[in-house]
Design a protein around this motif. Structure first.
Motif, PDB file in Angstrom:
ATOM      1  N   GLN A 174      -4.856  -0.349  13.398  1.00 19.30           N
ATOM      2  CA  GLN A 174      -5.362  -1.650  12.959  1.00 19.30           C
ATOM      3  C   GLN A 174      -5.474  -2.533  14.195  1.00 19.30           C
ATOM      4  O   GLN A 174      -4.480  -2.817  14.849  1.00 19.30           O
ATOM      5  CB  GLN A 174      -4.419  -2.295  11.926  1.00 19.30           C
ATOM      6  CG  GLN A 174      -4.314  -1.538  10.617  1.00 19.30           C
ATOM      7  CD  GLN A 174      -5.450  -1.846   9.640  1.00 19.30           C
ATOM      8  OE1 GLN A 174      -6.533  -2.283  10.053  1.00 19.30           O
ATOM      9  NE2 GLN A 174      -5.231  -1.580   8.372  1.00 19.30           N
ATOM     10  N   VAL A 220      -0.223  -4.696   2.506  1.00 24.20           N
ATOM     11  CA  VAL A 220       0.578  -4.283   3.658  1.00 24.20           C
ATOM     12  C   VAL A 220       1.124  -2.879   3.409  1.00 24.20           C
ATOM     13  O   VAL A 220       1.707  -2.613   2.352  1.00 24.20           O
ATOM     14  CB  VAL A 220       1.753  -5.264   3.901  1.00 24.20           C
ATOM     15  CG1 VAL A 220       2.580  -4.824   5.106  1.00 24.20           C
ATOM     16  CG2 VAL A 220       1.238  -6.680   4.106  1.00 24.20           C
ATOM     17  N   GLY A 221       0.906  -1.996   4.374  1.00 25.36           N
ATOM     18  CA  GLY A 221       1.428  -0.640   4.273  1.00 25.36           C
ATOM     19  C   GLY A 221       2.514  -0.404   5.304  1.00 25.36           C
ATOM     20  O   GLY A 221       3.699  -0.673   5.065  1.00 25.36           O
ATOM     21  N   ARG A 222       2.088   0.069   6.481  1.00 23.10           N
ATOM     22  CA  ARG A 222       3.065   0.518   7.480  1.00 23.10           C
ATOM     23  C   ARG A 222       4.124  -0.496   7.888  1.00 23.10           C
ATOM     24  O   ARG A 222       5.279  -0.098   8.093  1.00 23.10           O
ATOM     25  CB  ARG A 222       2.313   1.091   8.691  1.00 23.10           C
ATOM     26  CG  ARG A 222       1.702   2.439   8.347  1.00 23.10           C
ATOM     27  CD  ARG A 222       0.644   2.876   9.325  1.00 23.10           C
ATOM     28  NE  ARG A 222      -0.571   2.095   9.152  1.00 23.10           N
ATOM     29  CZ  ARG A 222      -1.659   2.251   9.885  1.00 23.10           C
ATOM     30  NH1 ARG A 222      -1.671   3.145  10.851  1.00 23.10           N
ATOM     31  NH2 ARG A 222      -2.727   1.516   9.660  1.00 23.10           N
ATOM     32  N   PRO A 223       3.792  -1.791   8.013  1.00 24.91           N
ATOM     33  CA  PRO A 223       4.875  -2.719   8.388  1.00 24.91           C
ATOM     34  C   PRO A 223       6.052  -2.690   7.399  1.00 24.91           C
ATOM     35  O   PRO A 223       7.177  -2.995   7.778  1.00 24.91           O
ATOM     36  CB  PRO A 223       4.176  -4.079   8.395  1.00 24.91           C
ATOM     37  CG  PRO A 223       2.753  -3.752   8.721  1.00 24.91           C
ATOM     38  CD  PRO A 223       2.479  -2.459   8.006  1.00 24.91           C
ATOM     39  N   ALA A 229       0.867  -1.189   0.000  1.00 20.97           N
ATOM     40  CA  ALA A 229       0.000   0.000   0.000  1.00 20.97           C
ATOM     41  C   ALA A 229       0.901   1.235   0.000  1.00 20.97           C
ATOM     42  O   ALA A 229       1.612   1.497   0.970  1.00 20.97           O
ATOM     43  CB  ALA A 229      -0.887  -0.001   1.248  1.00 20.97           C
ATOM     44  N   ARG A 249      -0.446  -7.559  10.217  1.00 17.10           N
ATOM     45  CA  ARG A 249       0.681  -7.134  11.046  1.00 17.10           C
ATOM     46  C   ARG A 249       1.621  -8.300  11.257  1.00 17.10           C
ATOM     47  O   ARG A 249       1.177  -9.445  11.319  1.00 17.10           O
ATOM     48  CB  ARG A 249       0.197  -6.603  12.406  1.00 17.10           C
ATOM     49  CG  ARG A 249      -0.493  -5.231  12.303  1.00 17.10           C
ATOM     50  CD  ARG A 249       0.471  -4.159  11.810  1.00 17.10           C
ATOM     51  NE  ARG A 249      -0.167  -2.876  11.566  1.00 17.10           N
ATOM     52  CZ  ARG A 249      -0.634  -2.457  10.389  1.00 17.10           C
ATOM     53  NH1 ARG A 249      -0.567  -3.243   9.318  1.00 17.10           N
ATOM     54  NH2 ARG A 249      -1.165  -1.272  10.258  1.00 17.10           N
ATOM     55  N   PRO A 251      -6.338  -6.437   3.652  1.00 17.17           N
ATOM     56  CA  PRO A 251      -5.471  -5.578   4.462  1.00 17.17           C
ATOM     57  C   PRO A 251      -5.605  -5.995   5.932  1.00 17.17           C
ATOM     58  O   PRO A 251      -6.162  -7.060   6.213  1.00 17.17           O
ATOM     59  CB  PRO A 251      -6.038  -4.173   4.239  1.00 17.17           C
ATOM     60  CG  PRO A 251      -7.371  -4.348   3.608  1.00 17.17           C
ATOM     61  CD  PRO A 251      -7.613  -5.807   3.357  1.00 17.17           C
ATOM     62  N   ASP A 274       1.012   4.265   0.753  1.00 20.31           N
ATOM     63  CA  ASP A 274       0.360   5.331   1.515  1.00 20.31           C
ATOM     64  C   ASP A 274       1.400   6.331   2.003  1.00 20.31           C
ATOM     65  O   ASP A 274       1.766   6.345   3.180  1.00 20.31           O
ATOM     66  CB  ASP A 274      -0.402   4.742   2.713  1.00 20.31           C
ATOM     67  CG  ASP A 274      -1.552   3.852   2.288  1.00 20.31           C
ATOM     68  OD1 ASP A 274      -2.138   4.119   1.227  1.00 20.31           O
ATOM     69  OD2 ASP A 274      -1.853   2.891   3.014  1.00 20.31           O
ATOM     70  N   THR A 278     -13.894  -1.907   7.361  1.00 25.91           N
ATOM     71  CA  THR A 278     -13.500  -2.468   8.665  1.00 25.91           C
ATOM     72  C   THR A 278     -13.535  -1.414   9.761  1.00 25.91           C
ATOM     73  O   THR A 278     -13.422  -1.734  10.939  1.00 25.91           O
ATOM     74  CB  THR A 278     -12.105  -3.125   8.608  1.00 25.91           C
ATOM     75  OG1 THR A 278     -11.216  -2.219   7.962  1.00 25.91           O
ATOM     76  CG2 THR A 278     -12.144  -4.426   7.837  1.00 25.91           C
ATOM     77  N   LYS A 332      -0.430  -0.787  -4.383  1.00 24.72           N
ATOM     78  CA  LYS A 332      -1.778  -0.218  -4.259  1.00 24.72           C
ATOM     79  C   LYS A 332      -1.691   1.301  -4.203  1.00 24.72           C
ATOM     80  O   LYS A 332      -1.041   1.859  -3.322  1.00 24.72           O
ATOM     81  CB  LYS A 332      -2.473  -0.736  -2.994  1.00 24.72           C
ATOM     82  CG  LYS A 332      -3.888  -0.148  -2.824  1.00 24.72           C
ATOM     83  CD  LYS A 332      -4.655  -0.829  -1.700  1.00 24.72           C
ATOM     84  CE  LYS A 332      -4.463  -0.194  -0.358  1.00 24.72           C
ATOM     85  NZ  LYS A 332      -5.234   1.032  -0.133  1.00 24.72           N
TER      86      LYS A 332
HETATM   87  O1  C5P Z   1      -0.535   0.478   6.913  1.00 28.00           O
HETATM   88  P1  C5P Z   1      -1.498  -0.658   6.779  1.00 28.00           P
HETATM   89  O2  C5P Z   1      -0.822  -1.992   6.557  1.00 28.00           O
HETATM   90  O3  C5P Z   1      -2.543  -0.678   7.863  1.00 28.00           O
HETATM   91  O4  C5P Z   1      -2.247  -0.333   5.409  1.00 28.00           O
HETATM   92  C1  C5P Z   1      -3.364  -1.042   5.001  1.00 28.00           C
HETATM   93  C2  C5P Z   1      -3.916  -0.457   3.734  1.00 28.00           C
HETATM   94  O5  C5P Z   1      -5.139  -1.108   3.422  1.00 28.00           O
HETATM   95  C3  C5P Z   1      -4.253   1.022   3.801  1.00 28.00           C
HETATM   96  O6  C5P Z   1      -4.051   1.546   2.483  1.00 28.00           O
HETATM   97  C4  C5P Z   1      -5.716   1.042   4.173  1.00 28.00           C
HETATM   98  O7  C5P Z   1      -6.384   2.180   3.705  1.00 28.00           O
HETATM   99  C5  C5P Z   1      -6.210  -0.182   3.431  1.00 28.00           C
HETATM  100  N1  C5P Z   1      -7.432  -0.772   3.958  1.00 28.00           N
HETATM  101  C6  C5P Z   1      -7.565  -1.214   5.274  1.00 28.00           C
HETATM  102  N2  C5P Z   1      -8.733  -1.784   5.673  1.00 28.00           N
HETATM  103  C7  C5P Z   1      -9.729  -1.919   4.816  1.00 28.00           C
HETATM  104  C8  C5P Z   1      -9.603  -1.495   3.505  1.00 28.00           C
HETATM  105  C9  C5P Z   1      -8.422  -0.917   3.098  1.00 28.00           C
HETATM  106  O8  C5P Z   1      -6.657  -1.108   6.070  1.00 28.00           O
HETATM  107  N3  C5P Z   1     -10.826  -2.512   5.199  1.00 28.00           N
END
Ligand code: C5P
Length: 232
Positions: A189, A208-211, A8, A179, A176, A10, A118, A32
């Motif tokens: 999350q 996966v974004g922040r991890p 992700a 962790r 998504p 982001d 979510t 993404k």
């Molecule tokens: O940083 P992290 O791993 O939480 O990023 C998850 C990504 O998935 C983010 O772009 C968030 O907007 C997206 N997302 C989510 N939960 C959802 C739909 C999308 O965390 N139900």
């Protein structure tokens, strides 16, 4: 087919994204692009990232009347993207219209339905007039999406077992809320699974974004996740 990793992207600017994309290039195939980057840089940026060799998941969560969604899918279908999200709450007619537009403009594009965000719980659903529990609503919208021609959904990894029971086996489930086992808690999350748990539950892709984004070495973090998915 092992569960695939989607990064992700982001980050607020493309200047911040550029070194990250260089580091993960050749390792991570999927990126993404969400509302933050798309509203800042638009289709040009989607083309730029695709030209670097990444497969693009464009997460715009379309939700409008069928005619407007048709026109948006026609415009977006001309972009080099592989996945695009829309809200299943837009209804069967909207999803069928989106699917027809996608078939016409980009037959390879996978439309993914978002069921219940979510960030919504039972109370949030009651507030907008939905009496069902969130899990019930997720299953209901998942079935409607598939009946309307969608072949994939975005959902919480905790909803995968429920959807795997309710839906045909070939439906793609993109999750998504991931962790790493080493980093319990710490951000917004709350209901998370590890990459291996999500893969074993039946996710076809994890987002996966922040991890990865916050890791001291993002490429190494991505490599560890990919190895974990391959073992799962
Ligand atoms: O940083 P992290 O791993 O939480 O990023 C998850 C990504 O998935 C983010 O772009 C968030 O907007 C997206 N997302 C989510 N939960 C959802 C739909 C999308 O965390 N139900």
């Amino acid at each position: 087919m092992p569960c695939e990793l989607i990064l992700a992207l982001d980050v607020p600017t493309k200047e911040e994204a550029a070194p990250l994309l260089r580091q993960i290039h050749g390792q991570v195939r999927w990126v993404k692009i969400g509302l933050q980057m798309f509203t800042a840089y638009g289709p040009t940026y989607v083309r730029e990232v695709a030209e670097q060799g990444f497969a693009i998941f464009l997460d715009l969560k379309l939700h409008d009347i069928p005619h407007t969604v048709t026109k948006a899918v026609e415009s977006l279908g001309a972009l080099p993207i592989h996945m695009l999200t829309l809200h299943t709450a837009g209804g069967g007619e909207m999803m069928r219209a989106a699917r027809a537009a996608q078939e016409k403009t980009n037959p390879q594009l996978l439309l993914l339905g978002v069921t219940v965000l979510t960030s919504m719980d039972d109370e949030g659903l009651h507030e907008i007039g939905v009496p069902s529990a969130a899990t019930h609503q997720v299953a209901r919208l998942g079935r409607l999406a598939v009946a309307s021609g969608l072949r994939g959904l975005v959902c919480s990894p905790l909803e995968v077992p429920l959807l795997r029971q309710a839906l045909p086996a070939d439906v793609q489930l993109v999750t998504p809320g991931i962790r790493l086992a080493s980093e319990a808690g710490g951000d917004d999350q709350k209901r998370t699974l590890t990459p291996a748990e999500a893969a074993r539950a039946g996710s076809t892709h994890i987002v996966v974004g922040r991890p990865i984004l916050r890791a001291p070495d993002p490429a190494a973090a991505a490599a560890r996740i990919i190895a974990e998915l391959a073992r799962a």
